[in-house]
Write a protein that holds these residues in place. Sequence first.
Motif, PDB file in Angstrom:
ATOM      1  N   LEU A  11       0.876  -1.166   0.000  1.00 53.78           N
ATOM      2  CA  LEU A  11       0.000   0.000   0.000  1.00 53.78           C
ATOM      3  C   LEU A  11       0.913   1.216   0.000  1.00 53.78           C
ATOM      4  O   LEU A  11       1.666   1.437   0.953  1.00 53.78           O
ATOM      5  CB  LEU A  11      -0.888   0.015   1.244  1.00 53.78           C
ATOM      6  N   PHE A  12       0.861   1.981  -1.066  1.00 51.97           N
ATOM      7  CA  PHE A  12       1.737   3.131  -1.220  1.00 51.97           C
ATOM      8  C   PHE A  12       0.876   4.386  -1.330  1.00 51.97           C
ATOM      9  O   PHE A  12      -0.123   4.393  -2.046  1.00 51.97           O
ATOM     10  CB  PHE A  12       2.590   2.993  -2.485  1.00 51.97           C
ATOM     11  N   PHE A  13       1.252   5.443  -0.634  1.00 53.72           N
ATOM     12  CA  PHE A  13       0.457   6.665  -0.651  1.00 53.72           C
ATOM     13  C   PHE A  13       1.354   7.883  -0.486  1.00 53.72           C
ATOM     14  O   PHE A  13       2.453   7.802   0.058  1.00 53.72           O
ATOM     15  CB  PHE A  13      -0.612   6.636   0.446  1.00 53.72           C
ATOM     16  N   LYS A  14       0.854   9.017  -0.977  1.00 51.16           N
ATOM     17  CA  LYS A  14       1.597  10.274  -0.888  1.00 51.16           C
ATOM     18  C   LYS A  14       1.279  10.975   0.425  1.00 51.16           C
ATOM     19  O   LYS A  14       0.152  10.912   0.919  1.00 51.16           O
ATOM     20  CB  LYS A  14       1.229  11.191  -2.050  1.00 51.16           C
ATOM     21  N   THR A  15       2.296  11.648   0.975  1.00 47.49           N
ATOM     22  CA  THR A  15       2.125  12.407   2.200  1.00 47.49           C
ATOM     23  C   THR A  15       3.087  13.594   2.184  1.00 47.49           C
ATOM     24  O   THR A  15       4.108  13.567   1.497  1.00 47.49           O
ATOM     25  CB  THR A  15       2.368  11.521   3.444  1.00 47.49           C
ATOM     26  N   LYS A  16       2.751  14.641   2.934  1.00 41.42           N
ATOM     27  CA  LYS A  16       3.611  15.834   2.983  1.00 41.42           C
ATOM     28  C   LYS A  16       4.971  15.523   3.575  1.00 41.42           C
ATOM     29  O   LYS A  16       5.975  16.074   3.151  1.00 41.42           O
ATOM     30  CB  LYS A  16       2.940  16.946   3.796  1.00 41.42           C
ATOM     31  N   ASP A  17       5.007  14.656   4.573  1.00 40.45           N
ATOM     32  CA  ASP A  17       6.257  14.378   5.282  1.00 40.45           C
ATOM     33  C   ASP A  17       6.347  12.882   5.592  1.00 40.45           C
ATOM     34  O   ASP A  17       5.903  12.435   6.648  1.00 40.45           O
ATOM     35  CB  ASP A  17       6.302  15.208   6.569  1.00 40.45           C
ATOM     36  N   ASP A  60       5.460  14.840  -4.070  1.00 37.80           N
ATOM     37  CA  ASP A  60       5.896  15.129  -5.435  1.00 37.80           C
ATOM     38  C   ASP A  60       6.469  13.913  -6.167  1.00 37.80           C
ATOM     39  O   ASP A  60       7.056  14.040  -7.239  1.00 37.80           O
ATOM     40  CB  ASP A  60       6.909  16.267  -5.449  1.00 37.80           C
ATOM     41  N   THR A  61       6.266  12.703  -5.623  1.00 37.67           N
ATOM     42  CA  THR A  61       6.779  11.508  -6.283  1.00 37.67           C
ATOM     43  C   THR A  61       6.193  11.364  -7.683  1.00 37.67           C
ATOM     44  O   THR A  61       5.035  11.694  -7.920  1.00 37.67           O
ATOM     45  CB  THR A  61       6.495  10.229  -5.468  1.00 37.67           C
ATOM     46  N   LYS A  62       7.001  10.898  -8.596  1.00 37.21           N
ATOM     47  CA  LYS A  62       6.563  10.614  -9.964  1.00 37.21           C
ATOM     48  C   LYS A  62       6.268   9.111 -10.122  1.00 37.21           C
ATOM     49  O   LYS A  62       5.853   8.670 -11.173  1.00 37.21           O
ATOM     50  CB  LYS A  62       7.648  11.019 -10.963  1.00 37.21           C
ATOM     51  N   LYS A  68      -3.032   9.974 -11.527  1.00 34.56           N
ATOM     52  CA  LYS A  68      -3.064  11.249 -10.791  1.00 34.56           C
ATOM     53  C   LYS A  68      -3.475  11.049  -9.334  1.00 34.56           C
ATOM     54  O   LYS A  68      -3.606  12.003  -8.584  1.00 34.56           O
ATOM     55  CB  LYS A  68      -4.050  12.219 -11.460  1.00 34.56           C
ATOM     56  N   LYS A  69      -3.683   9.807  -8.938  1.00 37.94           N
ATOM     57  CA  LYS A  69      -4.155   9.506  -7.584  1.00 37.94           C
ATOM     58  C   LYS A  69      -3.045   9.665  -6.547  1.00 37.94           C
ATOM     59  O   LYS A  69      -1.866   9.675  -6.864  1.00 37.94           O
ATOM     60  CB  LYS A  69      -4.712   8.078  -7.521  1.00 37.94           C
ATOM     61  N   LEU A 110      -2.624  -0.193 -16.003  1.00 37.89           N
ATOM     62  CA  LEU A 110      -3.633   0.789 -15.608  1.00 37.89           C
ATOM     63  C   LEU A 110      -4.966   0.075 -15.473  1.00 37.89           C
ATOM     64  O   LEU A 110      -5.318  -0.761 -16.319  1.00 37.89           O
ATOM     65  CB  LEU A 110      -3.772   1.892 -16.652  1.00 37.89           C
ATOM     66  N   ASP A 111      -5.720   0.409 -14.406  1.00 36.30           N
ATOM     67  CA  ASP A 111      -7.064  -0.153 -14.276  1.00 36.30           C
ATOM     68  C   ASP A 111      -8.051   0.680 -15.085  1.00 36.30           C
ATOM     69  O   ASP A 111      -7.658   1.631 -15.779  1.00 36.30           O
ATOM     70  CB  ASP A 111      -7.467  -0.320 -12.806  1.00 36.30           C
ATOM     71  N   ASN A 112      -9.321   0.359 -15.029  1.00 38.17           N
ATOM     72  CA  ASN A 112     -10.340   1.047 -15.820  1.00 38.17           C
ATOM     73  C   ASN A 112     -10.531   2.512 -15.445  1.00 38.17           C
ATOM     74  O   ASN A 112     -11.103   3.275 -16.212  1.00 38.17           O
ATOM     75  CB  ASN A 112     -11.682   0.306 -15.724  1.00 38.17           C
ATOM     76  N   ASP A 113     -10.027   2.935 -14.260  1.00 45.27           N
ATOM     77  CA  ASP A 113     -10.111   4.338 -13.850  1.00 45.27           C
ATOM     78  C   ASP A 113      -8.798   5.081 -14.084  1.00 45.27           C
ATOM     79  O   ASP A 113      -8.658   6.231 -13.671  1.00 45.27           O
ATOM     80  CB  ASP A 113     -10.472   4.443 -12.362  1.00 45.27           C
ATOM     81  N   GLY A 114      -7.833   4.428 -14.698  1.00 54.38           N
ATOM     82  CA  GLY A 114      -6.543   5.078 -14.956  1.00 54.38           C
ATOM     83  C   GLY A 114      -5.588   5.030 -13.777  1.00 54.38           C
ATOM     84  O   GLY A 114      -4.590   5.739 -13.762  1.00 54.38           O
ATOM     85  N   ASN A 115      -5.880   4.204 -12.773  1.00 56.76           N
ATOM     86  CA  ASN A 115      -4.982   4.052 -11.627  1.00 56.76           C
ATOM     87  C   ASN A 115      -3.834   3.129 -12.004  1.00 56.76           C
ATOM     88  O   ASN A 115      -4.058   2.039 -12.546  1.00 56.76           O
ATOM     89  CB  ASN A 115      -5.719   3.434 -10.428  1.00 56.76           C
ATOM     90  N   LYS A 116      -2.627   3.553 -11.702  1.00 59.60           N
ATOM     91  CA  LYS A 116      -1.465   2.695 -11.932  1.00 59.60           C
ATOM     92  C   LYS A 116      -1.449   1.603 -10.877  1.00 59.60           C
ATOM     93  O   LYS A 116      -1.636   1.863  -9.686  1.00 59.60           O
ATOM     94  CB  LYS A 116      -0.178   3.515 -11.850  1.00 59.60           C
TER      95      LYS A 116
END
Length: 130
Positions: A11-17, A60-62, A68-69, A110-116
């Motif tokens: 489970l990977f997610f973006k966070t400020k810190d 800001d991870t690429k 775009k999630k 990519l899934d049907n919603d464009g999620n990687k």
Amino acid sequence: MKNRVTGIGGLFFKTKDPKATKEWYKNHLGFNTDDWGCTFWWKDENGNKCSTQWSPFPEDTKYFEPSKKEFMFNYRVENLVELLKVLEKEGVTIIGEIQEFDYGKFGYILDNDGNKIELWEPIDSVFEKE
């Protein structure tokens, strides 16, 4: 194919810190965090030792692109090469080439919603602490 996905690999997610997030989870929920996040160990139905990775990423991870999630799922698979061939025949968008590391092979779709989605054929033994 008999088994496509065999479990959640991460489970990977973006966070400020990311550092502060890892500390918060360590202090309040008891996560055994390291530079990558936290590895959870479990056994599959055959008694094999398996891991699931929890990892906060910088905002800001690429790594999640082209999605775009704010998150990305990693699913464990048994035969990545064969699965990607089947998915491609089914019209699923494959991103890039298979990447191989000492801890397994990775492919991206990519899934049907464009999620990687990251597909991982793991070598769990690499993560075991001796």
